[in-house]
Design a protein around this motif. Structure first.
Motif, PDB file in Angstrom:
ATOM      1  N   LYS A   1      45.936  41.761  45.986  1.00 22.71           N
ATOM      2  CA  LYS A   1      46.937  42.374  45.282  1.00 22.71           C
ATOM      3  C   LYS A   1      46.436  43.477  44.369  1.00 22.71           C
ATOM      4  O   LYS A   1      46.866  44.576  44.440  1.00 22.71           O
TER       5      LYS A   1
ATOM      6  N   SER B   1      45.683  42.229  37.892  1.00 18.44           N
ATOM      7  CA  SER B   1      45.602  41.416  39.095  1.00 18.44           C
ATOM      8  C   SER B   1      43.880  41.106  38.941  1.00 18.44           C
ATOM      9  O   SER B   1      43.664  40.049  39.276  1.00 18.44           O
TER      10      SER B   1
ATOM     11  N   SER C   1      43.046  38.835  36.238  1.00 15.50           N
ATOM     12  CA  SER C   1      43.455  37.328  36.869  1.00 15.50           C
ATOM     13  C   SER C   1      42.414  36.764  37.736  1.00 15.50           C
ATOM     14  O   SER C   1      42.046  35.533  37.580  1.00 15.50           O
TER      15      SER C   1
ATOM     16  N   HIS D   1      44.676  37.384  44.202  1.00 14.07           N
ATOM     17  CA  HIS D   1      44.787  38.262  43.071  1.00 14.07           C
ATOM     18  C   HIS D   1      43.933  39.668  43.580  1.00 14.07           C
ATOM     19  O   HIS D   1      44.409  40.770  43.057  1.00 14.07           O
TER      20      HIS D   1
ATOM     21  N   ASP E   1      51.582  38.057  46.702  1.00 14.46           N
ATOM     22  CA  ASP E   1      52.374  36.972  45.892  1.00 14.46           C
ATOM     23  C   ASP E   1      52.893  35.430  46.577  1.00 14.46           C
ATOM     24  O   ASP E   1      52.837  34.676  46.015  1.00 14.46           O
TER      25      ASP E   1
END
Length: 213
Positions: free
Chosen positions: A95, A111, A114, A92, A79
């Protein structure tokens, strides 16, 4: 499990190195903005490296509380990297892998979506793109196999295309999807292609054994 971890770790390390080069080859804006951006990229990469280490540590520990703690810290690092470089697909992906390890597969899938969205995906190499597609397909099946199997097949077919049919994991997962869809001949073909690439593949052998002659 150990082989999957090593592939994921290698994928993360390769992603970081490629993206560092990509960031520094982009067209430079005015001097002051360039200095700020370079500092942000450096800090972002530092968070990604630390997050990757935490994720590797989480996977190497058998005690679940410690595993979860390291995974949560990896998400924090991801993050922080995203706050500096929102378009960086590596953050991403990091994560997504940490969320998956914690069992939060729906969030992990978001994620990964993304990471594979435009324009993020443009920063990935072909090999990184393939690995991300395979992982996203795995997450789709884990979240809801019945509803998402067709979408997972689309990802895996694209992964096979991008890898020119030379990715064993993509082929084995595609074979399993075809097997679930009761497309026996296509499933056998995918497993056989995986076996031709990797004769010791247990997943390919087991798939062919289940399907029979």
């Amino acid at each position: 499990m150990a082989r999957e971890f090593m592939l994921q770790l290698a994928f993360l390390i390769l992603t970081l190195s490629i993206l560092y080069v990509v960031h520094n080859l982009r067209k430079r804006p005015p001097q002051l903005r360039f200095r700020n951006r370079t500092r942000d990229n450096h800090q972002s990469n530092r968070h990604l490296v630390q997050g990757s280490r935490l994720l590797a540590r989480a996977r190497s520990i058998s005690q679940r509380p410690q595993t979860m703690a390291h995974a949560r810290n990896a998400i924090i690092e991801a993050d922080q990297a995203l706050s500096l470089s929102p378009r960086d697909p590596a953050a991403h992906i990091l994560k997504a892998l940490a969320l998956d390890l914690m069992g939060h597969r729906t969030a992990a899938l978001r994620s990964m979506d993304s990471a594979l969205s435009t324009p993020h995906v443009k920063s990935l190499s072909a090999a990184e793109h393939v690995d991300a597609l395979v992982k996203r397909a795995e997450l789709k099946l884990a979240v809801n196999r019945r509803r998402r199997v067709d979408s997972a097949v689309e990802d895996l077919v694209e992964a096979v295309r991008l890898s020119e049919g030379r990715n064993t994991a993509a082929l084995c997962s595609l074979g399993e999807c075809y097997e679930w869809k009761e497309m026996k001949e296509k499933a056998k073909e995918a497993f056989q292609r995986a076996l031709d690439l990797e004769p010791e593949s247990v997943k390919a052998h087991n798939g062919l054994d289940r399907l029979g002659p």
